[in-house]
Design a protein around this motif. Structure first.
Motif, PDB file in Angstrom:
ATOM      1  N   ALA A  47       0.875  -1.173   0.000  1.00 10.83           N
ATOM      2  CA  ALA A  47       0.000   0.000   0.000  1.00 10.83           C
ATOM      3  C   ALA A  47       0.911   1.221   0.000  1.00 10.83           C
ATOM      4  N   LEU A  48       0.916   1.962  -1.105  1.00 11.03           N
ATOM      5  CA  LEU A  48       1.879   3.037  -1.309  1.00 11.03           C
ATOM      6  C   LEU A  48       1.167   4.367  -1.529  1.00 11.03           C
ATOM      7  N   TRP A  49       1.686   5.394  -0.889  1.00  7.05           N
ATOM      8  CA  TRP A  49       1.115   6.730  -1.015  1.00  7.05           C
ATOM      9  C   TRP A  49       1.469   7.339  -2.365  1.00  7.05           C
ATOM     10  N   GLN A  50       0.448   7.927  -2.998  1.00  8.88           N
ATOM     11  CA  GLN A  50       0.635   8.682  -4.232  1.00  8.88           C
ATOM     12  C   GLN A  50      -0.304   9.895  -4.201  1.00  8.88           C
ATOM     13  N   PRO A  51       0.017  10.933  -4.968  1.00  5.69           N
ATOM     14  CA  PRO A  51      -0.886  12.084  -5.014  1.00  5.69           C
ATOM     15  C   PRO A  51      -2.204  11.729  -5.694  1.00  5.69           C
ATOM     16  N   ALA A  93       8.838   3.726   1.722  1.00  9.45           N
ATOM     17  CA  ALA A  93       9.839   2.754   2.148  1.00  9.45           C
ATOM     18  C   ALA A  93       9.763   2.514   3.652  1.00  9.45           C
ATOM     19  N   ALA A  94       9.637   3.600   4.417  1.00  7.03           N
ATOM     20  CA  ALA A  94       9.591   3.471   5.875  1.00  7.03           C
ATOM     21  C   ALA A  94       8.358   2.692   6.320  1.00  7.03           C
ATOM     22  N   GLU A  95       7.199   2.981   5.721  1.00  6.79           N
ATOM     23  CA  GLU A  95       5.965   2.342   6.165  1.00  6.79           C
ATOM     24  C   GLU A  95       5.867   0.878   5.725  1.00  6.79           C
ATOM     25  N   GLY A 155       8.649  -0.956   5.353  1.00  4.79           N
ATOM     26  CA  GLY A 155       9.801  -1.638   5.924  1.00  4.79           C
ATOM     27  C   GLY A 155      10.755  -2.198   4.890  1.00  4.79           C
ATOM     28  N   LEU A 156      10.698  -1.672   3.650  1.00  3.92           N
ATOM     29  CA  LEU A 156      11.547  -2.158   2.574  1.00  3.92           C
ATOM     30  C   LEU A 156      12.769  -1.249   2.402  1.00  3.92           C
ATOM     31  N   PRO A 157      13.906  -1.816   1.993  1.00  7.00           N
ATOM     32  CA  PRO A 157      15.188  -1.099   2.044  1.00  7.00           C
ATOM     33  C   PRO A 157      15.459  -0.211   0.837  1.00  7.00           C
ATOM     34  N   LEU A 158      14.814   0.940   0.787  1.00 10.44           N
ATOM     35  CA  LEU A 158      15.043   1.894  -0.299  1.00 10.44           C
ATOM     36  C   LEU A 158      15.640   3.178   0.258  1.00 10.44           C
ATOM     37  N   GLU A 159      16.855   3.499  -0.167  1.00 13.40           N
ATOM     38  CA  GLU A 159      17.484   4.784   0.155  1.00 13.40           C
ATOM     39  C   GLU A 159      17.076   5.781  -0.924  1.00 13.40           C
ATOM     40  N   VAL A 160      16.502   6.896  -0.536  1.00 12.12           N
ATOM     41  CA  VAL A 160      16.026   7.891  -1.497  1.00 12.12           C
ATOM     42  C   VAL A 160      16.945   9.102  -1.471  1.00 12.12           C
ATOM     43  N   GLN A 216      22.552  -7.971  -4.432  1.00  8.66           N
ATOM     44  CA  GLN A 216      22.924  -7.042  -5.490  1.00  8.66           C
ATOM     45  C   GLN A 216      22.440  -5.622  -5.179  1.00  8.66           C
ATOM     46  N   GLY A 217      23.046  -4.657  -5.889  1.00  9.90           N
ATOM     47  CA  GLY A 217      22.668  -3.262  -5.752  1.00  9.90           C
ATOM     48  C   GLY A 217      21.904  -2.784  -6.966  1.00  9.90           C
ATOM     49  N   VAL A 218      20.836  -2.032  -6.723  1.00  6.76           N
ATOM     50  CA  VAL A 218      19.964  -1.529  -7.788  1.00  6.76           C
ATOM     51  C   VAL A 218      19.800  -0.030  -7.611  1.00  6.76           C
ATOM     52  N   LEU A 219      19.963   0.709  -8.689  1.00 12.89           N
ATOM     53  CA  LEU A 219      19.738   2.157  -8.717  1.00 12.89           C
ATOM     54  C   LEU A 219      18.562   2.443  -9.623  1.00 12.89           C
ATOM     55  N   GLU A 220      17.571   3.187  -9.114  1.00 13.41           N
ATOM     56  CA  GLU A 220      16.479   3.661  -9.963  1.00 13.41           C
ATOM     57  C   GLU A 220      16.646   5.142 -10.210  1.00 13.41           C
ATOM     58  N   LEU A 221      16.705   5.522 -11.478  1.00 13.62           N
ATOM     59  CA  LEU A 221      16.763   6.923 -11.875  1.00 13.62           C
ATOM     60  C   LEU A 221      15.346   7.432 -12.082  1.00 13.62           C
ATOM     61  N   GLY A 222      14.977   8.498 -11.368  1.00 16.62           N
ATOM     62  CA  GLY A 222      13.626   9.034 -11.461  1.00 16.62           C
ATOM     63  C   GLY A 222      12.635   8.128 -10.769  1.00 16.62           C
ATOM     64  N   CYS A 223      12.814   7.918  -9.466  1.00 17.95           N
ATOM     65  CA  CYS A 223      12.026   6.887  -8.769  1.00 17.95           C
ATOM     66  C   CYS A 223      10.628   7.339  -8.401  1.00 17.95           C
ATOM     67  N   GLY A 224      10.293   8.636  -8.525  1.00 19.74           N
ATOM     68  CA  GLY A 224       8.956   9.082  -8.159  1.00 19.74           C
ATOM     69  C   GLY A 224       8.639   8.736  -6.719  1.00 19.74           C
ATOM     70  N   ALA A 225       7.471   8.144  -6.485  1.00 15.24           N
ATOM     71  CA  ALA A 225       7.070   7.753  -5.133  1.00 15.24           C
ATOM     72  C   ALA A 225       7.625   6.400  -4.719  1.00 15.24           C
ATOM     73  N   GLY A 226       8.519   5.834  -5.539  1.00 10.95           N
ATOM     74  CA  GLY A 226       9.206   4.609  -5.163  1.00 10.95           C
ATOM     75  C   GLY A 226       8.522   3.314  -5.556  1.00 10.95           C
ATOM     76  N   VAL A 227       7.520   3.373  -6.419  1.00  8.29           N
ATOM     77  CA  VAL A 227       6.704   2.184  -6.694  1.00  8.29           C
ATOM     78  C   VAL A 227       7.527   1.058  -7.322  1.00  8.29           C
ATOM     79  N   ALA A 228       8.316   1.357  -8.367  1.00  6.14           N
ATOM     80  CA  ALA A 228       9.076   0.296  -9.035  1.00  6.14           C
ATOM     81  C   ALA A 228      10.089  -0.331  -8.087  1.00  6.14           C
ATOM     82  N   SER A 229      10.861   0.489  -7.388  1.00  2.00           N
ATOM     83  CA  SER A 229      11.877  -0.048  -6.483  1.00  2.00           C
ATOM     84  C   SER A 229      11.258  -0.878  -5.365  1.00  2.00           C
ATOM     85  N   LEU A 230      10.138  -0.421  -4.824  1.00  2.00           N
ATOM     86  CA  LEU A 230       9.520  -1.145  -3.724  1.00  2.00           C
ATOM     87  C   LEU A 230       8.857  -2.432  -4.195  1.00  2.00           C
TER      88      LEU A 230
END
Length: 250
Positions: free
Chosen positions: A15-19, A84-86, A88-93, A42-56
């Motif tokens: 359940a992810l927050w979006q406008p 990410a915080a809500e 509990g998934l490991p995404l550094e923004v 492995q390490g993954v970088l997302e360019l233009g992550c928006g609200a984080g949906v793809a990475s999460l």
């Protein structure tokens, strides 16, 4: 930013927050995550992550990843951090322009770079009324720059995974071919017999291999939408609702 709401992804697993108004990630982000063959550690970088949906979505499917998301717009970066915080998934923004990455990001190499660049060139269309949506959908940084930044951040043999509109494919291929090898394309067709509107691209840094154009992945069953419901194919339902990885043909 305007009012927010929580949207369900992966069959309600996330359940992810979006406008409510503005740029809102949809199945594109889920498909981008599903197409990324990342493994634990492995390490993954997302360019233009928006609200984080793809990475999460990727983090939910593959535990043990180190994920970094770069987002230009502070309000969307804050949403990605909140999501990410809500969850509990490991995404550094990181709030930054991808063409001026901070030293902490530039010092690292990644196994995968994923991206969903703006779809529309602003010399070919009108701006969206919402500023956040306009920044997300209207290209300011050339597509070639997105690809070049991805190449610099990948380790040798690392993968770029990108999703883009089919009409931008000539630009995307030209940019990718200049710095990547072993390029694969998977067209995404809305229905059987219909032309693809989106494409997924995979490419390897420093690797040689023949160009591969795969048969289209069909998103919806039937020739037309005939009633209520989304009419996704069984494969798409597994990806969107159950978090199954997208299998590249061959």
């Amino acid at each position: 930013m305007t009012a927010l709401r929580q949207d369900g992804f992966l069959g309600g697993r996330l359940a992810l927050w979006q406008p409510v108004a503005g740029y809102r990630a949809g199945i594109d982000a889920v498909l981008l995550a599903a197409a990324t063959p990342a493994r634990a550690g492995q390490g993954v970088l997302e360019l233009g992550c928006g609200a984080g949906v793809a990475s999460l979505c990727l983090a939910a499917r593959v535990p043990g990843l180190s994920l970094t998301g770069v987002e230009l717009q502070p309000a969307y970066a804050a949403l990605a951090g909140r999501n990410a915080a809500e969850t509990g998934l490991p995404l550094e923004v990181v709030t930054a322009d991808l063409t001026a990455l901070p030293p902490g990001v530039k010092a690292r190499s990644y196994d995968h770079v994923i991206m969903n660049p703006p779809y529309f060139r602003r010399d070919c269309g009108s701006a969206a009324p919402d500023p956040g949506r306009e920044t997300a959908m209207g290209e300011a940084t050339p597509l070639a720059d997105w690809v070049a930044v991805a190449a610099r951040r990948l380790r040798p043999g690392g993968r770029l995974i990108a999703i883009q509109r089919a009409e931008r494919l000539p630009e995307l291929l030209c940019a990718a071919a200049a710095v990547f090898g072993a390029i694969e394309l998977l067209p995404l067709a809305p229905r059987p017999g219909r032309a693809a509107k989106l494409v997924l691209l995979a490419a390897r840094k420093g690797r040689q291999g023949p160009f591969r154009l795969h048969p289209p992945l069909v998103l919806h069953e039937g020739a037309a939408h005939l009633g209520d419901g989304d009419s996704y194919t069984a494969e798409l339902t597994d990806i969107l609702r159950h978090g199954v990885a997208l299998s590249w043909p061959g």
